[in-house]
Design a protein around this motif. Structure first.
Motif, PDB file in Angstrom:
ATOM      1  N   ALA A  50       0.826  -1.203   0.000  1.00 12.08           N
ATOM      2  CA  ALA A  50       0.000   0.000   0.000  1.00 12.08           C
ATOM      3  C   ALA A  50       0.861   1.254   0.000  1.00 12.08           C
ATOM      4  CB  ALA A  50      -0.931  -0.008   1.212  1.00 12.08           C
ATOM      5  N   GLN A  51       1.878   1.277   0.831  1.00 11.71           N
ATOM      6  CA  GLN A  51       2.745   2.451   0.878  1.00 11.71           C
ATOM      7  C   GLN A  51       3.499   2.627  -0.436  1.00 11.71           C
ATOM      8  OE1 GLN A  51       4.953   2.748   4.726  1.00 11.71           O
ATOM      9  NE2 GLN A  51       3.677   0.999   5.296  1.00 11.71           N
ATOM     10  N   ARG A  52       3.880   1.509  -1.052  1.00 12.99           N
ATOM     11  CA  ARG A  52       4.585   1.587  -2.328  1.00 12.99           C
ATOM     12  C   ARG A  52       3.669   2.000  -3.464  1.00 12.99           C
ATOM     13  NH1 ARG A  52       9.091  -3.221  -2.611  1.00 12.99           N
ATOM     14  NH2 ARG A  52      10.521  -2.220  -1.125  1.00 12.99           N
ATOM     15  N   ALA A  53       2.387   1.991  -3.224  1.00  8.48           N
ATOM     16  CA  ALA A  53       1.434   2.492  -4.215  1.00  8.48           C
ATOM     17  C   ALA A  53       1.123   3.964  -3.984  1.00  8.48           C
ATOM     18  CB  ALA A  53       0.151   1.664  -4.175  1.00  8.48           C
ATOM     19  N   TYR A  54       0.822   4.331  -2.735  1.00 13.37           N
ATOM     20  CA  TYR A  54       0.300   5.675  -2.472  1.00 13.37           C
ATOM     21  C   TYR A  54       1.378   6.753  -2.455  1.00 13.37           C
ATOM     22  CZ  TYR A  54      -4.356   3.867  -1.709  1.00 13.37           C
ATOM     23  OH  TYR A  54      -5.590   3.284  -1.900  1.00 13.37           O
ATOM     24  N   LEU A  55       2.570   6.476  -1.943  1.00  8.39           N
ATOM     25  CA  LEU A  55       3.594   7.514  -1.944  1.00  8.39           C
ATOM     26  C   LEU A  55       4.035   7.882  -3.356  1.00  8.39           C
ATOM     27  CD1 LEU A  55       3.700   6.729   1.148  1.00  8.39           C
ATOM     28  CD2 LEU A  55       6.094   7.453   1.047  1.00  8.39           C
ATOM     29  N   PRO A  56       4.375   6.920  -4.215  1.00  7.33           N
ATOM     30  CA  PRO A  56       4.715   7.303  -5.588  1.00  7.33           C
ATOM     31  C   PRO A  56       3.550   7.967  -6.320  1.00  7.33           C
ATOM     32  CG  PRO A  56       5.522   5.095  -5.130  1.00  7.33           C
ATOM     33  CD  PRO A  56       4.637   5.481  -3.979  1.00  7.33           C
TER      34      PRO A  56
ATOM     35  N   PHE B  45       1.271   9.906  -5.046  1.00 10.29           N
ATOM     36  CA  PHE B  45       1.206  11.295  -4.589  1.00 10.29           C
ATOM     37  C   PHE B  45       2.275  12.149  -5.275  1.00 10.29           C
ATOM     38  CE2 PHE B  45       2.809  14.601  -1.748  1.00 10.29           C
ATOM     39  CZ  PHE B  45       1.647  15.319  -1.460  1.00 10.29           C
ATOM     40  N   PHE B  46       3.505  11.674  -5.281  1.00  9.99           N
ATOM     41  CA  PHE B  46       4.572  12.479  -5.882  1.00  9.99           C
ATOM     42  C   PHE B  46       4.460  12.508  -7.406  1.00  9.99           C
ATOM     43  CE2 PHE B  46       6.770  11.513  -1.736  1.00  9.99           C
ATOM     44  CZ  PHE B  46       6.728  12.813  -1.271  1.00  9.99           C
ATOM     45  N   ASP B  47       3.982  11.440  -8.012  1.00  2.47           N
ATOM     46  CA  ASP B  47       3.741  11.478  -9.458  1.00  2.47           C
ATOM     47  C   ASP B  47       2.746  12.577  -9.808  1.00  2.47           C
ATOM     48  OD1 ASP B  47       5.457   9.390  -9.966  1.00  2.47           O
ATOM     49  OD2 ASP B  47       3.891   7.905 -10.371  1.00  2.47           O
TER      50      ASP B  47
ATOM     51  N   GLY C  87       3.053  15.985 -12.469  1.00  2.00           N
ATOM     52  CA  GLY C  87       1.845  16.356 -13.191  1.00  2.00           C
ATOM     53  C   GLY C  87       1.133  15.190 -13.832  1.00  2.00           C
ATOM     54  N   ARG C  88       1.218  14.015 -13.199  1.00  3.91           N
ATOM     55  CA  ARG C  88       0.565  12.817 -13.720  1.00  3.91           C
ATOM     56  C   ARG C  88      -0.560  12.416 -12.773  1.00  3.91           C
ATOM     57  NH1 ARG C  88       6.093   9.266 -14.732  1.00  3.91           N
ATOM     58  NH2 ARG C  88       7.111  10.707 -16.213  1.00  3.91           N
ATOM     59  N   PRO C  89      -1.781  12.799 -13.027  1.00  6.08           N
ATOM     60  CA  PRO C  89      -2.895  12.476 -12.123  1.00  6.08           C
ATOM     61  C   PRO C  89      -3.004  10.973 -11.891  1.00  6.08           C
ATOM     62  CG  PRO C  89      -3.585  14.082 -13.756  1.00  6.08           C
ATOM     63  CD  PRO C  89      -2.230  13.596 -14.184  1.00  6.08           C
ATOM     64  N   ARG C  90      -3.287  10.592 -10.650  1.00  8.18           N
ATOM     65  CA  ARG C  90      -3.400   9.189 -10.276  1.00  8.18           C
ATOM     66  C   ARG C  90      -4.780   8.925  -9.674  1.00  8.18           C
ATOM     67  NH1 ARG C  90       0.231   7.634 -13.618  1.00  8.18           N
ATOM     68  NH2 ARG C  90       2.406   7.601 -12.923  1.00  8.18           N
ATOM     69  N   ASP C  91      -5.533   8.060 -10.339  1.00  8.26           N
ATOM     70  CA  ASP C  91      -6.865   7.708  -9.848  1.00  8.26           C
ATOM     71  C   ASP C  91      -6.815   7.122  -8.444  1.00  8.26           C
ATOM     72  OD1 ASP C  91      -7.858   8.531 -12.267  1.00  8.26           O
ATOM     73  OD2 ASP C  91      -8.062   6.517 -13.110  1.00  8.26           O
ATOM     74  N   LEU C  92      -5.713   6.516  -8.090  1.00  8.94           N
ATOM     75  CA  LEU C  92      -5.585   5.893  -6.775  1.00  8.94           C
ATOM     76  C   LEU C  92      -5.836   6.890  -5.654  1.00  8.94           C
ATOM     77  CD1 LEU C  92      -4.725   3.212  -5.344  1.00  8.94           C
ATOM     78  CD2 LEU C  92      -2.393   4.145  -5.298  1.00  8.94           C
TER      79      LEU C  92
END
Length: 405
Positions: free
Chosen positions: A370-376, A378-380, A385-390
């Motif tokens: 989960a952390q490896r999904a949400y932290l990148p 957020f910074f992406d 400037g890459r919106p993340r649906d997550l």
């Protein structure tokens, strides 16, 4: 022993971050120490790492008499090639020895854990992939905790294309090892709101100085105090127009406060750090709010709905914000303890209650994922400037993460 969600009150409490030795049984002994491995990063790029010894000659160290402020930081970066370069130790030898002799964060008796054995997946001094400048992300650890406990996340972000700078705050975080093997421990018990405020203010000064020195590196200089040779291409890999920051516990407070006073930091994350010096005194960022993206990440039952300092930040901020809660997680789920504790538990039989106090009851693999999904993500979104649906709402892929509105 108390487990804190914000500023700890002493090095002993901070460095016993996990459990008391208590009644833990150990089949291992000094002749058969326990070893562990960190999870490999999942990004596409190989990772390189180097250390910098930085000296701020414009500041005196607040924790010792008459000394200039000096820091150790690690720089994790996408590497051009890692062939022929050795893997970086999780802890340098002096740090590993100090951790062992002090009781392995309260996990074991001296000699029961081989802290020096673990190697990261990063190649020491490998040439940087400098075909394009990369966003830079700073990391600040919890009060009294070594930056080494933030290694897994730093490697993960670097494998996703970020340059990550993990910072120690000398004489407060502990232990800190300098070139030549000198090891510095915490100098002050940091009891009382005044000392805690001094610690955060010092950390913010450290953060701003590190950013200054990264600019020296970007511009072709070598900020290392000893003038040691740096990896090829490292300076060219830095894009200091896109800077983020994240931190655990007091490091999360540092991220918020550094953002408040330094416009160079574009986005930040607080991982389970309450934004206050005492029960009634909030840090300025919580009182004033922030006007740039900021994400709160709490453990179980730690959200802006039940933490007044987080609620104050939430209400006063005008920038993009999210509040994510790691259900069944513990305070140190946001550090390498999430991996280390289960690994050591297989041999040292850590009492279940102690383990739960530290990393909760969430599955370690799912928490790490989960952390490896949400932290990148957020910074992406906020540095690239890459919106993340997550980041828009709950995900069935990460059922342990709760969105709090």
């Amino acid at each position: 022993m108390r487990i804190h969600t914000g500023l700890t009150t002493s090095a002993a409490l901070a460095l016993s971050l996990i459990v008391g030795v208590g009644t833990a049984a150990s089949a291992a002994g000094p002749a058969d120490p326990v070893r562990f491995e960190l999870p490999a990063p999942t990004g596409r790029q190989p990772v390189g790492v180097t250390e910098l010894h930085l000296v701020d000659r414009a500041r005196t160290d607040p924790w010792v008499t008459g000394g200039e402020r000096e820091l150790m930081v690690s720089v994790w970066y996408p590497a051009r090639s890692v062939s022929g370069y050795p893997r970086q130790p999780h802890m340098p030898p002096g740090t590993a020895r100090a951790v062992d002799e002090s009781g392995s964060f309260g996990l074991a008796a001296p000699g029961e854990v081989d802290w020096a054995a673990t190697r990261t997946d990063a190649a020491t001094a490998a040439p940087a992939d400098d075909h394009a400048p990369r966003p830079v992300v700073l990391y600040s650890p919890g009060l009294g905790s070594t930056r080494s406990l933030g290694t897994s996340t730093a490697e993960e972000l670097a494998s996703r294309g970020y340059v990550v700078v993990t910072m120690d705050h000398t004489h407060e975080t502990s232990p800190v090892e300098f070139p030549g093997g000198r090891v510095e421990l915490q100098k002050d018990p940091l009891t009382g709101p005044g000392k805690r405020k001094q610690a955060i203010e010092t950390r913010v000064g450290d953060t701003r100085f590190v950013l200054d020195q990264l600019a020296v590196l970007r511009d072709g200089g070598n900020p290392d105090a000893a003038g040691r040779r740096l990896p090829r291409g490292l300076g060219k890999a830095l894009d200091l127009t896109r800077v983020g920051m994240y931190g655990h516990s007091a490091g999360g407070i540092t991220a918020a406060e550094a953002m408040r006073v330094d416009a160079r930091i574009d986005a930040g994350i607080d991982m389970d750090g309450t934004l206050k010096y005492s029960g009634t005194e909030f840090v300025p960022a919580a009182v004033e709010g922030l006007n740039r993206p900021f994400m709160l990440m709490g453990k179980a039952n730690q959200t802006h709905l039940n933490q007044p300092s987080w609620q104050s930040l939430w209400d006063h901020s005008t920038g993009w914000q999210r509040d994510l809660s790691l259900e069944r997680g513990g305070h140190f789920s946001y550090t390498d303890a999430q991996t280390i504790v289960p690994a050591l538990d297989e041999r040292l039989d850590i009492p279940a209650q102690r383990r739960e106090q530290v990393i909760g009851t969430v599955d370690a693999g799912r928490s790490t994922a989960a952390q490896r999904a949400y932290l990148p993500a957020f910074f992406d979104q906020h540095l690239r400037g890459r919106p993340r649906d997550l980041l828009d709402g709950p995900s069935p892929s990460h059922p342990d993460v709760r969105f709090v509105q």
